[in-house]
Design a protein around this motif. Structure first.
Motif, PDB file in Angstrom:
ATOM      1  N   VAL A 250       0.842  -1.186   0.000  1.00 22.44           N
ATOM      2  CA  VAL A 250       0.000   0.000   0.000  1.00 22.44           C
ATOM      3  C   VAL A 250       0.880   1.240   0.000  1.00 22.44           C
ATOM      4  O   VAL A 250       1.865   1.309   0.743  1.00 22.44           O
ATOM      5  CB  VAL A 250      -0.912   0.014   1.245  1.00 22.44           C
ATOM      6  N   ASN A 251       0.544   2.199  -0.838  1.00 26.69           N
ATOM      7  CA  ASN A 251       1.221   3.488  -0.800  1.00 26.69           C
ATOM      8  C   ASN A 251       0.615   4.282   0.360  1.00 26.69           C
ATOM      9  O   ASN A 251      -0.494   4.818   0.254  1.00 26.69           O
ATOM     10  CB  ASN A 251       1.019   4.232  -2.120  1.00 26.69           C
ATOM     11  N   LYS A 252       1.327   4.342   1.466  1.00 27.74           N
ATOM     12  CA  LYS A 252       0.777   4.904   2.695  1.00 27.74           C
ATOM     13  C   LYS A 252       0.563   6.416   2.620  1.00 27.74           C
ATOM     14  O   LYS A 252      -0.173   6.986   3.434  1.00 27.74           O
ATOM     15  CB  LYS A 252       1.680   4.555   3.882  1.00 27.74           C
ATOM     16  N   ILE A 253       1.222   7.062   1.686  1.00 27.37           N
ATOM     17  CA  ILE A 253       1.035   8.510   1.535  1.00 27.37           C
ATOM     18  C   ILE A 253       0.512   8.817   0.133  1.00 27.37           C
ATOM     19  O   ILE A 253       0.989   9.723  -0.539  1.00 27.37           O
ATOM     20  CB  ILE A 253       2.324   9.279   1.847  1.00 27.37           C
ATOM     21  N   ASN A 254      -0.499   8.038  -0.284  1.00 25.92           N
ATOM     22  CA  ASN A 254      -1.095   8.271  -1.601  1.00 25.92           C
ATOM     23  C   ASN A 254      -1.881   9.578  -1.609  1.00 25.92           C
ATOM     24  O   ASN A 254      -2.173  10.168  -0.564  1.00 25.92           O
ATOM     25  CB  ASN A 254      -1.998   7.093  -1.992  1.00 25.92           C
ATOM     26  N   VAL A 255      -2.241  10.032  -2.784  1.00 25.37           N
ATOM     27  CA  VAL A 255      -2.884  11.338  -2.935  1.00 25.37           C
ATOM     28  C   VAL A 255      -4.205  11.413  -2.177  1.00 25.37           C
ATOM     29  O   VAL A 255      -4.503  12.412  -1.510  1.00 25.37           O
ATOM     30  CB  VAL A 255      -3.109  11.659  -4.432  1.00 25.37           C
ATOM     31  N   ASN A 256      -5.000  10.362  -2.274  1.00 22.63           N
ATOM     32  CA  ASN A 256      -6.287  10.360  -1.569  1.00 22.63           C
ATOM     33  C   ASN A 256      -6.100  10.536  -0.063  1.00 22.63           C
ATOM     34  O   ASN A 256      -6.833  11.287   0.587  1.00 22.63           O
ATOM     35  CB  ASN A 256      -7.044   9.051  -1.837  1.00 22.63           C
ATOM     36  N   GLY A 346     -11.388  13.404 -10.908  1.00 29.07           N
ATOM     37  CA  GLY A 346     -10.269  13.187 -11.814  1.00 29.07           C
ATOM     38  C   GLY A 346      -9.401  12.013 -11.400  1.00 29.07           C
ATOM     39  O   GLY A 346      -8.977  11.211 -12.248  1.00 29.07           O
ATOM     40  N   LEU A 347      -9.134  11.892 -10.106  1.00 30.24           N
ATOM     41  CA  LEU A 347      -8.329  10.768  -9.610  1.00 30.24           C
ATOM     42  C   LEU A 347      -9.020   9.438  -9.893  1.00 30.24           C
ATOM     43  O   LEU A 347      -8.377   8.462 -10.297  1.00 30.24           O
ATOM     44  CB  LEU A 347      -8.082  10.925  -8.108  1.00 30.24           C
ATOM     45  N   ASN A 348     -10.321   9.389  -9.682  1.00 28.95           N
ATOM     46  CA  ASN A 348     -11.063   8.143  -9.898  1.00 28.95           C
ATOM     47  C   ASN A 348     -11.155   7.765 -11.370  1.00 28.95           C
ATOM     48  O   ASN A 348     -11.036   6.592 -11.729  1.00 28.95           O
ATOM     49  CB  ASN A 348     -12.469   8.262  -9.303  1.00 28.95           C
ATOM     50  N   LEU A 349     -11.371   8.758 -12.224  1.00 32.25           N
ATOM     51  CA  LEU A 349     -11.592   8.472 -13.638  1.00 32.25           C
ATOM     52  C   LEU A 349     -10.295   8.323 -14.432  1.00 32.25           C
ATOM     53  O   LEU A 349     -10.189   7.437 -15.293  1.00 32.25           O
ATOM     54  CB  LEU A 349     -12.448   9.567 -14.276  1.00 32.25           C
ATOM     55  N   PHE A 350      -9.314   9.179 -14.151  1.00 30.95           N
ATOM     56  CA  PHE A 350      -8.141   9.234 -15.014  1.00 30.95           C
ATOM     57  C   PHE A 350      -6.855   8.705 -14.389  1.00 30.95           C
ATOM     58  O   PHE A 350      -5.915   8.360 -15.103  1.00 30.95           O
ATOM     59  CB  PHE A 350      -7.920  10.681 -15.481  1.00 30.95           C
ATOM     60  N   TYR A 351      -6.803   8.648 -13.047  1.00 28.32           N
ATOM     61  CA  TYR A 351      -5.615   8.104 -12.384  1.00 28.32           C
ATOM     62  C   TYR A 351      -5.881   6.677 -11.904  1.00 28.32           C
ATOM     63  O   TYR A 351      -5.227   5.733 -12.312  1.00 28.32           O
ATOM     64  CB  TYR A 351      -5.196   8.999 -11.220  1.00 28.32           C
ATOM     65  N   GLY A 352      -6.859   6.521 -11.039  1.00 27.75           N
ATOM     66  CA  GLY A 352      -7.205   5.177 -10.569  1.00 27.75           C
ATOM     67  C   GLY A 352      -7.902   4.351 -11.627  1.00 27.75           C
ATOM     68  O   GLY A 352      -7.865   3.124 -11.592  1.00 27.75           O
ATOM     69  N   LYS A 353      -8.573   5.041 -12.556  1.00 27.53           N
ATOM     70  CA  LYS A 353      -9.292   4.390 -13.658  1.00 27.53           C
ATOM     71  C   LYS A 353     -10.231   3.292 -13.163  1.00 27.53           C
ATOM     72  O   LYS A 353     -10.276   2.185 -13.709  1.00 27.53           O
ATOM     73  CB  LYS A 353      -8.304   3.814 -14.691  1.00 27.53           C
TER      74      LYS A 353
END
Length: 361
Positions: A250-256, A346-353
């Motif tokens: 897990v990326n513990k310091i992710n953008v979300n 944007g994160l959900n659609l274009f980054y996390g997809k």
């Protein structure tokens, strides 16, 4: 992705209208959005999201409803309502359209409870729906349908908890567990006071969470192997995979996480101002701090980390619009809420997809 952006813009228009005409609750707009969301979820195309095909495969393997009880050991891996709803339609209604009926039922329950809850928990109805659509609508109603219902029941139960109707709250949590075993964690808020908020304590808690982003928490793995019967079936697998090192890190310091942490830190600072505008603020911010803590604590187990965190961070649906209460110029807070929502979308659609184009062929 155009359809998602158009719905986002429509919600902004409704939010602005709500701010200008505070005397009306615009019931016709609310019904319209509810129907749009319900149809949007029910008729999403195969391949439109990451989990759709896996749901179809699961539904296809289910037998009649009574078999769930006759051979419980075989089906215990599946949450009760996850099995029973599609199984009922498949056995007694239609062997061709049962999956569509199941998706409709999950969506109807989740959306109904969440829309009702928004109406009870905040007076910023359409701005709250904007926040909801940009993140948890996509995460839950469009993908994680079982958690979508469980979290909807939880949001619906919050007024019962605040009004000290503990029996009703416990019954609702048990109901949520029928849709997703992890809703067991919803018993934790029983220990939180919705009437007091000691800022120093929660600033310390946020400091500990920040420290945990840099400290491995693998030491918790042996302590999670507690015999809790059937509820433990899935979690044992997660723990064993983590111990063997076969899970993704897990990326513990992710953008979300960083965005959510920053928002919660700001709200903790302005908590008394916010509470004067919304009686649920103390409890909601405590739940978000808990969600951030669980994410870091369970980070060695990705399934636990994201699921346990989301169960409580879903309260952001209600809390993110609190920025309107912080600034003297409400439009500054209003604009900030739109910006945060746009970032999540944007994160959900274009980054996390997590979603594909809605009109998939």
């Amino acid at each position: 992705m155009l359809i998602y952006i158009l719905l986002f813009l429509l919600l902004i228009c409704f939010s602005i209208t709500e701010q200008y005409f505070k005397g009306s609750k615009f019931p016709e707009f609310r019904i319209f959005l509810f129907v749009i969301f319900l149809l949007f979820v029910t008729f999403r195309p195969v391949g439109g999201d990451k989990d759709y095909v896996s749901y179809l495969l699961s539904f296809d393997s289910f037998r009649d409803p009574l078999d769930y009880f006759r051979h419980y050991n075989e089906w215990v891996y599946f949450d009760p309502m996850y099995y029973l709803i599609p199984s009922f339609y498949k056995t007694y209604v239609s062997q061709t359209n049962y999956a569509l009926m199941a998706f409709f039922t999950f969506a109807l329950i989740a959306l109904s409870l969440k829309v009702i809850s928004v109406g009870k928990l905040t007076n910023l109805f359409f701005l709250t729906l904007l926040v909801y659509f940009s993140n948890y609508f996509l995460l839950h109603e469009m993908t994680q349908i079982r958690v979508g219902v469980a979290s909807a029941i939880f949001l619906f139960s919050i007024p019962y908890l605040v009004n000290k109707k503990y029996v009703s709250y416990v019954v609702l949590v048990l109901l949520a567990m029928l849709f997703h075993y992890s809703a067991l964690l919803y018993f934790i808020p029983l220990f939180f006071s919705p009437f007091h908020f000691k800022q120093k304590i929660y600033f310390v808690a946020l400091g500990i969470i920040l420290v945990l982003t840099f400290v491995p928490t693998d030491f918790i793995l042996p302590f999670l192997k507690i015999n809790m019967g059937d509820v433990q079936v899935k979690s044992n697998n997660y723990i064993e995979y983590a111990e063997l090192g076969v899970t993704e890190q897990v990326n513990k310091i992710n953008v979300n996480f960083l965005i959510s942490y920053a928002i919660t830190l700001v709200f903790t600072f302005f908590i008394n101002t916010i509470q004067s505008k919304n009686n649920y603020a103390y409890l909601l911010i405590k739940l978000q701090i808990l969600g951030l803590f669980l994410f870091q604590l369970f980070s060695p187990i990705p399934g636990f980390a994201f699921r346990s965190s989301e169960l409580f961070m879903v309260t952001q649906i209600i809390s993110i619009p609190f920025f309107v209460y912080i600034f003297k110029n409400k439009w500054l807070g209003f604009s900030l809420v739109i910006l945060i929502s746009a970032i999540f979308l944007g994160l959900n659609l274009f980054y996390g997809k997590i979603m594909q184009d809605y009109f998939v062929v």
